[in-house]
Write an enzyme that holds these catalytic residues in place. Structure first.
Site, PDB file in Angstrom:
ATOM      1  N   ARG A 179       0.883  -1.142   0.017  1.00 20.77           N
ATOM      2  CA  ARG A 179       0.080   0.021  -0.011  1.00 20.77           C
ATOM      3  C   ARG A 179       0.940   1.290   0.063  1.00 20.77           C
ATOM      4  O   ARG A 179       0.900   1.943  -1.032  1.00 20.77           O
ATOM      5  CB  ARG A 179      -0.940  -0.063   1.034  1.00 20.77           C
ATOM      6  CG  ARG A 179      -2.214   0.952   1.075  1.00 20.77           C
ATOM      7  CD  ARG A 179      -1.830   2.305   1.605  1.00 20.77           C
ATOM      8  NE  ARG A 179      -1.112   2.409   3.030  1.00 20.77           N
ATOM      9  CZ  ARG A 179      -0.583   3.428   3.395  1.00 20.77           C
ATOM     10  NH1 ARG A 179      -0.141   4.588   2.597  1.00 20.77           N
ATOM     11  NH2 ARG A 179      -0.041   3.470   4.621  1.00 20.77           N
ATOM     12  N   ASP A 180       1.562   1.434   1.056  1.00 20.60           N
ATOM     13  CA  ASP A 180       2.509   2.790   1.297  1.00 20.60           C
ATOM     14  C   ASP A 180       3.560   2.790   0.037  1.00 20.60           C
ATOM     15  O   ASP A 180       3.708   3.824  -0.452  1.00 20.60           O
ATOM     16  CB  ASP A 180       3.118   2.956   2.600  1.00 20.60           C
ATOM     17  CG  ASP A 180       3.263   4.336   3.050  1.00 20.60           C
ATOM     18  OD1 ASP A 180       3.202   5.213   2.345  1.00 20.60           O
ATOM     19  OD2 ASP A 180       3.454   4.506   4.130  1.00 20.60           O
ATOM     20  N   HIS A 206       5.749   4.475  12.661  1.00 23.09           N
ATOM     21  CA  HIS A 206       5.543   4.173  11.302  1.00 23.09           C
ATOM     22  C   HIS A 206       6.447   5.348  10.676  1.00 23.09           C
ATOM     23  O   HIS A 206       6.374   6.660  10.895  1.00 23.09           O
ATOM     24  CB  HIS A 206       4.182   4.611  10.704  1.00 23.09           C
ATOM     25  CG  HIS A 206       3.912   4.864   9.119  1.00 23.09           C
ATOM     26  ND1 HIS A 206       3.305   3.564   8.578  1.00 23.09           N
ATOM     27  CD2 HIS A 206       4.433   5.467   8.297  1.00 23.09           C
ATOM     28  CE1 HIS A 206       3.283   4.011   7.235  1.00 23.09           C
ATOM     29  NE2 HIS A 206       4.088   5.015   7.190  1.00 23.09           N
ATOM     30  N   HIS A 223       9.332   6.766   7.957  1.00 22.04           N
ATOM     31  CA  HIS A 223       9.906   7.021   6.607  1.00 22.04           C
ATOM     32  C   HIS A 223      11.491   7.532   6.626  1.00 22.04           C
ATOM     33  O   HIS A 223      11.727   7.992   7.803  1.00 22.04           O
ATOM     34  CB  HIS A 223       8.993   8.238   5.859  1.00 22.04           C
ATOM     35  CG  HIS A 223       7.804   7.643   5.530  1.00 22.04           C
ATOM     36  ND1 HIS A 223       7.578   6.913   4.100  1.00 22.04           N
ATOM     37  CD2 HIS A 223       6.704   7.437   6.246  1.00 22.04           C
ATOM     38  CE1 HIS A 223       6.134   6.688   4.006  1.00 22.04           C
ATOM     39  NE2 HIS A 223       5.766   7.031   5.272  1.00 22.04           N
ATOM     40  N   CYS A 256       4.481   9.311   0.564  1.00 18.79           N
ATOM     41  CA  CYS A 256       3.144   9.629   0.439  1.00 18.79           C
ATOM     42  C   CYS A 256       2.671  10.689  -0.743  1.00 18.79           C
ATOM     43  O   CYS A 256       3.621  11.804  -0.776  1.00 18.79           O
ATOM     44  CB  CYS A 256       2.587  10.282   1.923  1.00 18.79           C
ATOM     45  SG  CYS A 256       1.144  10.931   1.584  1.00 18.79           S
ATOM     46  N   ASN A 259       9.353   4.167   3.257  1.00 15.14           N
ATOM     47  CA  ASN A 259       9.378   3.744   4.619  1.00 15.14           C
ATOM     48  C   ASN A 259      10.791   3.102   4.861  1.00 15.14           C
ATOM     49  O   ASN A 259      11.375   2.545   3.993  1.00 15.14           O
ATOM     50  CB  ASN A 259       8.128   2.594   4.810  1.00 15.14           C
ATOM     51  CG  ASN A 259       6.768   3.106   4.569  1.00 15.14           C
ATOM     52  OD1 ASN A 259       6.514   3.005   3.352  1.00 15.14           O
ATOM     53  ND2 ASN A 259       6.151   3.599   5.580  1.00 15.14           N
TER      54      ASN A 259
HETATM   55  P1  HMG Z   1     -13.040  14.234  -2.007  1.00 11.71           P
HETATM   56  O1  HMG Z   1     -13.083  14.546  -3.636  1.00 11.71           O
HETATM   57  O2  HMG Z   1     -13.266  15.166  -1.075  1.00 11.71           O
HETATM   58  O3  HMG Z   1     -14.476  13.201  -1.453  1.00 11.71           O
HETATM   59  O4  HMG Z   1     -12.027  13.090  -1.420  1.00 11.71           O
HETATM   60  P2  HMG Z   1     -15.917  13.699  -2.047  1.00 11.71           P
HETATM   61  O5  HMG Z   1     -16.520  12.738  -0.876  1.00 11.71           O
HETATM   62  O6  HMG Z   1     -16.271  14.861  -2.010  1.00 11.71           O
HETATM   63  O7  HMG Z   1     -16.406  12.509  -3.158  1.00 11.71           O
HETATM   64  C1  HMG Z   1     -16.099  12.816  -4.467  1.00 11.71           C
HETATM   65  C2  HMG Z   1     -15.928  11.786  -5.373  1.00 11.71           C
HETATM   66  O8  HMG Z   1     -15.173  10.675  -4.887  1.00 11.71           O
HETATM   67  C3  HMG Z   1     -17.438  10.941  -5.385  1.00 11.71           C
HETATM   68  O9  HMG Z   1     -17.824  10.377  -6.579  1.00 11.71           O
HETATM   69  C4  HMG Z   1     -17.255   9.662  -4.180  1.00 11.71           C
HETATM   70  O10 HMG Z   1     -18.341   8.707  -4.629  1.00 11.71           O
HETATM   71  C5  HMG Z   1     -16.027   9.284  -4.780  1.00 11.71           C
HETATM   72  P3  HMG Z   1     -18.813  11.182  -7.863  1.00 11.71           P
HETATM   73  O11 HMG Z   1     -19.925  11.429  -6.936  1.00 11.71           O
HETATM   74  O12 HMG Z   1     -18.028  12.882  -8.098  1.00 11.71           O
HETATM   75  O13 HMG Z   1     -18.703  10.455  -8.980  1.00 11.71           O
HETATM   76  N1  HMG Z   1     -15.223   8.790  -3.487  1.00 11.71           N
HETATM   77  C6  HMG Z   1     -14.786   7.396  -3.693  1.00 11.71           C
HETATM   78  N2  HMG Z   1     -14.640   6.498  -4.569  1.00 11.71           N
HETATM   79  C7  HMG Z   1     -14.188   5.569  -4.320  1.00 11.71           C
HETATM   80  N3  HMG Z   1     -13.808   5.164  -3.076  1.00 11.71           N
HETATM   81  C8  HMG Z   1     -13.740   5.974  -2.084  1.00 11.71           C
HETATM   82  C9  HMG Z   1     -14.159   7.385  -2.517  1.00 11.71           C
HETATM   83  N4  HMG Z   1     -14.681   8.283  -1.695  1.00 11.71           N
HETATM   84  C10 HMG Z   1     -15.115   9.194  -2.584  1.00 11.71           C
HETATM   85  N5  HMG Z   1     -13.223   5.622  -0.953  1.00 11.71           N
HETATM   86  C11 HMG Z   1     -11.161  11.346   0.059  1.00 11.71           C
HETATM   87  C12 HMG Z   1     -11.750  12.693  -0.391  1.00 11.71           C
HETATM   88  C13 HMG Z   1     -10.885  11.105   1.242  1.00 11.71           C
HETATM   89  C14 HMG Z   1     -11.773  10.370  -0.713  1.00 11.71           C
HETATM   90  C15 HMG Z   1      -9.926  11.465  -1.241  1.00 11.71           C
HETATM   91  O14 HMG Z   1      -9.199  12.748  -0.510  1.00 11.71           O
HETATM   92  C16 HMG Z   1      -8.998  10.594  -0.941  1.00 11.71           C
HETATM   93  O15 HMG Z   1      -9.403   9.453  -1.502  1.00 11.71           O
HETATM   94  N6  HMG Z   1      -7.694  10.696  -0.263  1.00 11.71           N
HETATM   95  C17 HMG Z   1      -6.780   9.493  -0.386  1.00 11.71           C
HETATM   96  C18 HMG Z   1      -5.497  10.114  -0.452  1.00 11.71           C
HETATM   97  C19 HMG Z   1      -4.238   9.073  -0.041  1.00 11.71           C
HETATM   98  O16 HMG Z   1      -4.788   7.788  -0.216  1.00 11.71           O
HETATM   99  N7  HMG Z   1      -3.006   9.297   0.255  1.00 11.71           N
HETATM  100  C20 HMG Z   1      -2.195   8.513   0.682  1.00 11.71           C
HETATM  101  C21 HMG Z   1      -2.553   7.477   1.786  1.00 11.71           C
HETATM  102  S1  HMG Z   1      -1.941   8.298   3.333  1.00 11.71           S
HETATM  103  C22 HMG Z   1      -0.389   8.042   3.667  1.00 11.71           C
HETATM  104  O17 HMG Z   1       0.095   7.535   2.866  1.00 11.71           O
HETATM  105  C23 HMG Z   1       0.388   8.249   5.310  1.00 11.71           C
HETATM  106  C24 HMG Z   1       0.276   7.055   6.099  1.00 11.71           C
HETATM  107  O18 HMG Z   1       1.290   6.172   5.533  1.00 11.71           O
HETATM  108  C25 HMG Z   1       0.899   7.247   7.155  1.00 11.71           C
HETATM  109  C26 HMG Z   1       2.334   8.243   7.221  1.00 11.71           C
HETATM  110  O19 HMG Z   1       3.218   7.947   6.650  1.00 11.71           O
HETATM  111  O20 HMG Z   1       2.256   9.041   8.101  1.00 11.71           O
HETATM  112  C27 HMG Z   1      -0.853   6.106   6.270  1.00 11.71           C
HETATM  113 MG    MG Z   2       3.334   6.180   5.312  1.00 14.23          MG
END
Ligand code: HMG
Ligand code: MG
Length: 306
Positions: A14-15, A206, A208, A239, A248
């Protein structure tokens, strides 16, 4: 579990893969996960069910989650941002999820498009629905040691978000050094404070490895009492919404260090390195793991193709 046992949460599929420029084939992702399991990894974050427009690299999450051959005793977790993601994860047979948010406003906004206070009710609903369905829920607090947009992050913000997540019933909160700017002294201090508030069994690290301090930070967190660490095979990762974030800490490097220290992980380093080498072959480049590089130059890796 004895105090000498360290739990490794493998987050590479995933990450790691969320940050690759090219979309990796679904079959490769599945093979990677199965190789990690054969190496003895018991906890794997297999994919994420975020908006695929935001992270197209993991848009095949349903295929990955439904096609992996499940082994008894292994947790196949997935990152979920909202109830829509939870529904998709459940349809794909996922039984444990991770919810996530940041301890700094700007990273939270960049990563999940909401303020911190707007995020709490969204995640609370996810946790409630997941728990009602009998699923386990893990939590992440990102940017706990620094934010790419705001710089320093006060410990009070990390405490606030951690407390909220624990109040939602998550079984553990993984404290993320998202951009790899923490240093061992502050890691030990912060984890000591967090442990005194929440207990070491509720927390994980966690890290990096952006500036090469990842393993030193693991040692500092170990000294504070942490016994669960996240890492990525071969050091894949980053990220996409945190400029400057690199991979990581590498699982091979982490497992090697822990074993050298007389701690147990239940993971076989040779097989782990074989999984790391498999990813190097697939991606066509040398990856970050130092232990993998050392094992290759010391005469190769046994059972590389199994
Ligand atoms: P948004 O655009 O504000 O969402 O995104 P919304 O609620 O306004 O919805 C917009 C559209 O997206 C809609 O579709 C929803 O149905 C669809 P439309 O009506 O326009 O056709 N939608 C989805 N579709 C599929 N699956 C879903 C989903 N949600 C909404 N789950 C949202 C808000 C949170 C969804 C977006 O910002 C997002 O997906 N962000 C994820 C970013 C991400 O994955 N970042 C990396 C992971 S975090 C990380 O790496 C850190 C970590 O490792 C820890 C660390 O290192 O510190 C964990
Ligand atoms: Mg991470």
């Amino acid at each position: 579990m004895s105090d000498n046992h360290i739990t490794i949460f493998e987050v590479g599929p995933r990450d790691g893969l969320q940050n690759e420029k090219e979309m990796i084939q679904t079959e490769v992702k599945i093979e990677l996960i199965e190789r990690l399991v054969r190496a003895g990894v018991k906890k794997i974050e297999a994919t994420s069910f975020v908006n695929p427009k935001w992270i197209p690299q993991l848009s095949d999450s349903k295929e990955v989650a439904t096609k992996i051959r499940r082994e008894e005793g292994v947790v196949y977790s997935a990152l979920v941002p909202n109830v829509r993601g939870l529904e998709r994860a459940r349809e794909a047979g996922i039984q444990e999820i991770a919810i996530f948010m940041s301890s700094s406003e700007s990273h939270n906004k960049n990563n999940i498009n909401k303020s911190i206070d707007e995020t709490f009710p969204v995640l609370r609903e996810v946790a409630e629905v997941a728990h009602a369905k009998g699923m386990r829920v893990r939590g992440y607090v990102s940017t706990a040691f620094g934010c790419p947009f705001e710089g320093e992050v006060p410990l009070a913000s990390v405490v606030k978000v951690t407390e909220q997540l624990l109040n939602m019933g998550v079984y553990e909160v993984s404290i993320g050094d998202t951009i790899g700017v923490g240093n061992p002294r502050e890691v030990k201090q912060s984890f000591s404070s967090l442990i005194s508030l929440f207990g070491s069994d509720k927390l994980a690290g966690h890290f990096h490895d952006t500036k090469g301090m990842g393993l030193a930070n693991v040692y500092a967190a170990l000294e504070a009492g942490i016994r669960t660490f996240d890492s990525s095979i071969a050091g894949l990762g980053g990220c996409p919404y945190a400029p400057g974030a690199s991979g990581n800490i590498s699982t091979e490097d982490l497992v090697n260090m822990l074993h050298q220290m007389g701690l147990h992980t239940g993971i076989e380093l040779e097989k782990l390195a074989a999984a790391g080498k498999f990813m190097e072959r697939v991606l066509g480049r040398k990856l970050q793991s130092k232990v993998l590089a050392a094992m290759k130059s010391a005469g190769g890796i046994k059972n590389e193709h199994t």
